[in-house]
Design a protein around this motif. Structure first.
Motif, mmCIF file in Angstrom:
data_model
loop_
_atom_site.group_PDB
_atom_site.id
_atom_site.type_symbol
_atom_site.label_atom_id
_atom_site.label_comp_id
_atom_site.label_asym_id
_atom_site.label_seq_id
_atom_site.Cartn_x
_atom_site.Cartn_y
_atom_site.Cartn_z
ATOM 1 N N HIS A 98 -3.373 6.509 4.836
ATOM 2 C CA HIS A 98 -4.534 6.767 3.972
ATOM 3 C C HIS A 98 -4.043 7.100 2.580
ATOM 4 O O HIS A 98 -2.929 7.605 2.416
ATOM 5 N N ASP A 99 -4.885 6.785 1.599
ATOM 6 C CA ASP A 99 -4.492 7.085 0.216
ATOM 7 C C ASP A 99 -5.601 7.778 -0.559
ATOM 8 O O ASP A 99 -5.560 7.860 -1.782
ATOM 9 N N GLY A 100 -6.623 8.271 0.145
ATOM 10 C CA GLY A 100 -7.690 9.024 -0.504
ATOM 11 C C GLY A 100 -8.759 8.158 -1.143
ATOM 12 O O GLY A 100 -9.794 8.664 -1.576
ATOM 13 N N SER A 101 -8.559 6.849 -1.192
ATOM 14 C CA SER A 101 -9.530 6.003 -1.892
ATOM 15 C C SER A 101 -10.790 5.760 -1.073
ATOM 16 O O SER A 101 -11.822 5.365 -1.623
ATOM 17 N N CYS A 102 -10.735 5.979 0.224
ATOM 18 C CA CYS A 102 -11.913 5.839 1.085
ATOM 19 C C CYS A 102 -11.656 6.660 2.340
ATOM 20 O O CYS A 102 -10.558 7.192 2.513
ATOM 21 N N PHE A 103 -12.657 6.777 3.197
ATOM 22 C CA PHE A 103 -12.481 7.640 4.357
ATOM 23 C C PHE A 103 -11.436 7.084 5.322
ATOM 24 O O PHE A 103 -10.566 7.805 5.808
ATOM 25 N N ASP A 104 -11.520 5.796 5.586
ATOM 26 C CA ASP A 104 -10.663 5.236 6.632
ATOM 27 C C ASP A 104 -9.225 5.019 6.187
ATOM 28 O O ASP A 104 -8.943 4.772 5.020
ATOM 29 N N ALA A 105 -8.347 5.108 7.148
ATOM 30 C CA ALA A 105 -6.944 4.750 6.938
ATOM 31 C C ALA A 105 -6.790 3.286 7.327
ATOM 32 O O ALA A 105 -7.612 2.746 8.068
ATOM 33 N N ILE A 106 -5.750 2.661 6.809
ATOM 34 C CA ILE A 106 -5.477 1.283 7.234
ATOM 35 C C ILE A 106 -4.322 1.316 8.229
ATOM 36 O O ILE A 106 -3.374 2.091 8.085
ATOM 37 N N GLN A 107 -4.452 0.484 9.262
ATOM 38 C CA GLN A 107 -3.380 0.452 10.261
ATOM 39 C C GLN A 107 -2.249 -0.439 9.783
ATOM 40 O O GLN A 107 -2.453 -1.592 9.410
ATOM 41 N N VAL A 108 -1.046 0.133 9.815
ATOM 42 C CA VAL A 108 0.151 -0.630 9.467
ATOM 43 C C VAL A 108 0.926 -0.833 10.762
ATOM 44 O O VAL A 108 1.198 0.125 11.486
ATOM 45 N N VAL A 121 0.868 -1.195 0.000
ATOM 46 C CA VAL A 121 0.000 0.000 0.000
ATOM 47 C C VAL A 121 0.895 1.231 0.000
ATOM 48 O O VAL A 121 1.985 1.230 0.581
ATOM 49 N N LYS A 122 0.390 2.268 -0.677
ATOM 50 C CA LYS A 122 1.173 3.507 -0.805
ATOM 51 C C LYS A 122 0.282 4.678 -0.427
ATOM 52 O O LYS A 122 -0.867 4.755 -0.876
ATOM 53 N N GLY A 123 0.802 5.565 0.383
ATOM 54 C CA GLY A 123 -0.027 6.707 0.757
ATOM 55 C C GLY A 123 0.672 7.611 1.740
ATOM 56 O O GLY A 123 1.906 7.745 1.706
ATOM 57 N N TRP A 124 -0.120 8.199 2.619
ATOM 58 C CA TRP A 124 0.400 9.198 3.550
ATOM 59 C C TRP A 124 -0.002 8.829 4.975
ATOM 60 O O TRP A 124 -1.047 8.220 5.199
ATOM 61 N N VAL A 125 0.823 9.234 5.892
ATOM 62 C CA VAL A 125 0.543 8.971 7.307
ATOM 63 C C VAL A 125 -0.586 9.884 7.771
ATOM 64 O O VAL A 125 -0.554 11.088 7.525
ATOM 65 N N SER A 166 1.178 13.233 7.179
ATOM 66 C CA SER A 166 1.424 13.590 5.768
ATOM 67 C C SER A 166 2.766 13.132 5.224
ATOM 68 O O SER A 166 3.050 13.386 4.051
ATOM 69 N N CYS A 167 3.603 12.478 6.024
ATOM 70 C CA CYS A 167 4.780 11.849 5.435
ATOM 71 C C CYS A 167 4.274 10.804 4.437
ATOM 72 O O CYS A 167 3.272 10.130 4.684
ATOM 73 N N SER A 168 4.963 10.657 3.316
ATOM 74 C CA SER A 168 4.523 9.669 2.331
ATOM 75 C C SER A 168 5.308 8.369 2.534
ATOM 76 O O SER A 168 6.515 8.407 2.782
ATOM 77 N N ILE A 169 4.597 7.256 2.441
ATOM 78 C CA ILE A 169 5.200 5.961 2.778
ATOM 79 C C ILE A 169 4.710 4.840 1.851
ATOM 80 O O ILE A 169 3.650 4.962 1.227
ATOM 81 N N ILE A 170 5.497 3.787 1.793
ATOM 82 C CA ILE A 170 5.084 2.557 1.111
ATOM 83 C C ILE A 170 5.228 1.416 2.112
ATOM 84 O O ILE A 170 6.313 1.194 2.648
ATOM 85 N N ALA A 171 4.126 0.742 2.362
ATOM 86 C CA ALA A 171 4.163 -0.363 3.322
ATOM 87 C C ALA A 171 3.919 -1.666 2.586
ATOM 88 O O ALA A 171 3.049 -1.754 1.716
ATOM 89 N N LYS A 172 4.715 -2.664 2.935
ATOM 90 C CA LYS A 172 4.506 -4.003 2.377
ATOM 91 C C LYS A 172 4.353 -4.969 3.537
ATOM 92 O O LYS A 172 5.075 -4.847 4.526
ATOM 93 N N ASP A 227 6.325 -5.990 6.585
ATOM 94 C CA ASP A 227 7.660 -6.539 6.370
ATOM 95 C C ASP A 227 8.646 -5.398 6.145
ATOM 96 O O ASP A 227 9.818 -5.501 6.436
ATOM 97 N N SER A 228 8.118 -4.339 5.538
ATOM 98 C CA SER A 228 8.943 -3.154 5.306
ATOM 99 C C SER A 228 8.045 -1.933 5.286
ATOM 100 O O SER A 228 6.853 -2.027 4.958
ATOM 101 N N LEU A 229 8.621 -0.827 5.688
ATOM 102 C CA LEU A 229 7.886 0.440 5.632
ATOM 103 C C LEU A 229 8.876 1.495 5.139
ATOM 104 O O LEU A 229 9.730 1.957 5.885
ATOM 105 N N GLU A 230 8.739 1.777 3.863
ATOM 106 C CA GLU A 230 9.676 2.704 3.229
ATOM 107 C C GLU A 230 9.162 4.133 3.373
ATOM 108 O O GLU A 230 7.981 4.392 3.138
ATOM 109 N N ILE A 231 10.048 5.009 3.764
ATOM 110 C CA ILE A 231 9.658 6.419 3.894
ATOM 111 C C ILE A 231 10.046 7.133 2.606
ATOM 112 O O ILE A 231 11.225 7.188 2.232
ATOM 113 N N VAL A 232 9.053 7.640 1.898
ATOM 114 C CA VAL A 232 9.289 8.248 0.586
ATOM 115 C C VAL A 232 9.560 9.744 0.732
ATOM 116 O O VAL A 232 10.461 10.290 0.123
#
Ligand code: 4AD
Ligand code: MG
Length: 464
Positions: free
Chosen positions: A41-51, A21-25, A69-75, A93-98
């Protein structure tokens, strides 16, 4: 490919599956047990997903410095959530800070409640807020539903021009478009601006309505509509006026006023249903934060027939209701916002279809009723906002039309192409215009149309 948060919550992935998943904190919370909960959250729905990020991740120290608002990629692996809120979460498994947010303390969209005025001043950052995210998804849902409604009923979508020489509403509230050199304007012998030397060879404006153009297609294609931007240089600094707004204008051949009143009612109910089913998450937010009955009132409106009322009866109701209005009421006056809102909010408590207005307060193209005093016009008035729709049966009788033009001091020659529609195979036809921002404001309960359009244009404000 990566998964959208909406797709995950919609069940398109199974528990145990690996997702990216890719989005913002949205928020971050650390636990003493050596793990960090990051809401993405990535704007696709109201709720954010917990990583869930464990301190075994090599960049855990950085993860605990993440801010809104930091941008991240979580796998990671999708798993059932034990906590409150959404049923699924990601075991990272990984949380990349973009992208970091520089100086989080002064970041303008820090996570707290901001006033709508403040958000307007940061129009480039406000899409990141919960409220603007919800508005934006509801707005999108409504526009898709409108196109679907007309498509399902066999209407043809017509793109009407934005640059035009005609003033459809005849209200003189048009923005002029010109390429003339303002410091060295060519003039006629009489000293007037010589528009024959302008780009189009005549005075040209931004359209106030696509109606006249769409009537030409209606008298060939039967069922048509426009959906596009319209412009009005009204100097009204109110919560329901914009200088640039979007309008949906259906036009139907062989249809009278009652037919298009029913079309408007059906359309509104259709799009309300779409929003309630497709954007239940955002509507729940509006009910919680903006308007407590946001959902229930739409459900109620869908389940009832709209009240139809004649202008003449409305005047009587307003005169006898015992309420003091700023603008006094008598037969012949145009209803102002306070009157419309009284009728919709207090008298009926639901949208009203107001019909048969005095001809003197309405546009030249409306069909004269047999009484000779009123026209077959309708407005739909909604609680909280007032007029959201304005429409009418069009005058299709050439002789009556010409008489009306003369009465209003308008030039027959200026309407030659419009008159042709009455000369060659004329038909009764009717249509209306739905102000899209007023619809979005009504549905969401947002108080000001400036907050339901991405970049509002109002007197003195066209920044961004
Ligand atoms: O009532 P109006 O002026 O009607 C027309 O333009 C017709 N030609 C429509 C038609 O019959 N095809 O405008 C239609 C709707 C209003 O009911 C209102 O909802 C919206 O457009 N509207 C505005 N919305 C935002 N800001 C403004 N300045 C608006 N002016 C009108
Ligand atoms: Mg109107």
């Amino acid at each position: 490919a990566h998964a959208s948060v909406a797709d995950i919550f919609a069940g398109k992935y199974t528990v145990g599956e690996h997702v990216t998943v890719k989005g913002w904190v949205r928020t971050r919370r650390d636990s003493k047990a050596g793990l960090s909960f990051v809401a993405l959250h990535d704007g696709s729905c109201f709720d954010a997903i917990q990583v869930i990020a464990l301190n075994t991740l090599e960049n855990y120290a950085d993860i605990t410095r993440l801010t809104t608002s930091c941008s991240i990629i979580a796998k990671g692996k999708l798993q059932a959530s034990e906590g409150q809120g959404q049923a699924l979460e990601i075991d990272a498994d990984s949380l990349e800070i973009v992208g970091w947010v520089e100086s989080p303390d002064t970041y303008p969209m820090a996570p707290k409640r901001h006033s709508m005025e403040y958000l307007r001043e940061h129009a480039h950052l406000r899409p990141r807020t919960n409220v603007m995210g919800a508005v934006t998804r509801v707005r999108n849902c409504l526009s898709q539903a409108i196109h679907r409604f007309y498509h399902e009923r066999g209407y043809c979508w017509i793109s009407t021009p934005i640059l035009t020489a005609s003033d459809t509403e005849g209200a003189g509230e048009m923005f002029r478009v010109s390429t003339l050199d303002m410091l060295n304007v060519p003039t006629t012998e009489q000293g007037a601006v010589d528009y024959s030397q302008d780009f189009f060879g005549k005075e040209t404006f931004l359209t106030v309505s696509g109606q006249l153009n769409v009537e030409t297609y209606c008298t060939a294609m039967s069922k048509v509509y426009t959906f596009g931007p319209t412009f009005r240089a009204e100097n009204s600094n109110t919560s329901r006026h914009l200088a640039e707004f979007w309008m949906i204008e259906p036009e139907v051949a062989f249809a009278d006023l009652a037919d298009v009143a029913q079309l408007a009612e059906d359309m509104l109910k259709y799009v309300f249903k779409a929003v309630l089913t497709e954007r239940a998450d955002d509507m729940a937010f509006f009910a919680e934060r903006i308007k407590p009955d946001a959902v229930t009132r739409l459900e109620q409106v869908i389940s009832q027939d709209f009240v139809r009322m004649n202008y003449t009866d409305a005047i009587e109701i307003l005169q006898n209701c015992g309420k003091k209005f700023e603008f006094p009421v008598s037969w012949g006056v145009d209803l102002s916002s306070e009157h419309e809102r009284y009728l919709a909010e207090e008298h009926v408590g639901a949208p009203i279809i107001m019909q048969n207005y005095p001809k003197d307060i309405k546009a030249f193209y409306m069909r004269i009723n047999d009484d000779g005093k009123t026209v077959a016009a309708m407005d739909i008035l909604a609680p909280g906002i007032g007029e959201i729709i304005g429409g009418s049966q069009r005058e299709e009788r050439l002789d009556v039309f010409d008489q009306r033009l003369a009465e209003m001091g308008l030039n027959k020659e200026d309407y030659s192409w419009y008159r042709d529609l009455r000369r060659y195979g004329t038909v009764p036809h009717s249509g209306f215009g739905l102000g899209f921002e007023r619809l979005v404001a009504y549905v969401t309960g947002m108080q000001n149309v400036r907050d339901v359009i991405p970049f509002p244009r109002t007197p003195g404000n066209a920044s961004y």
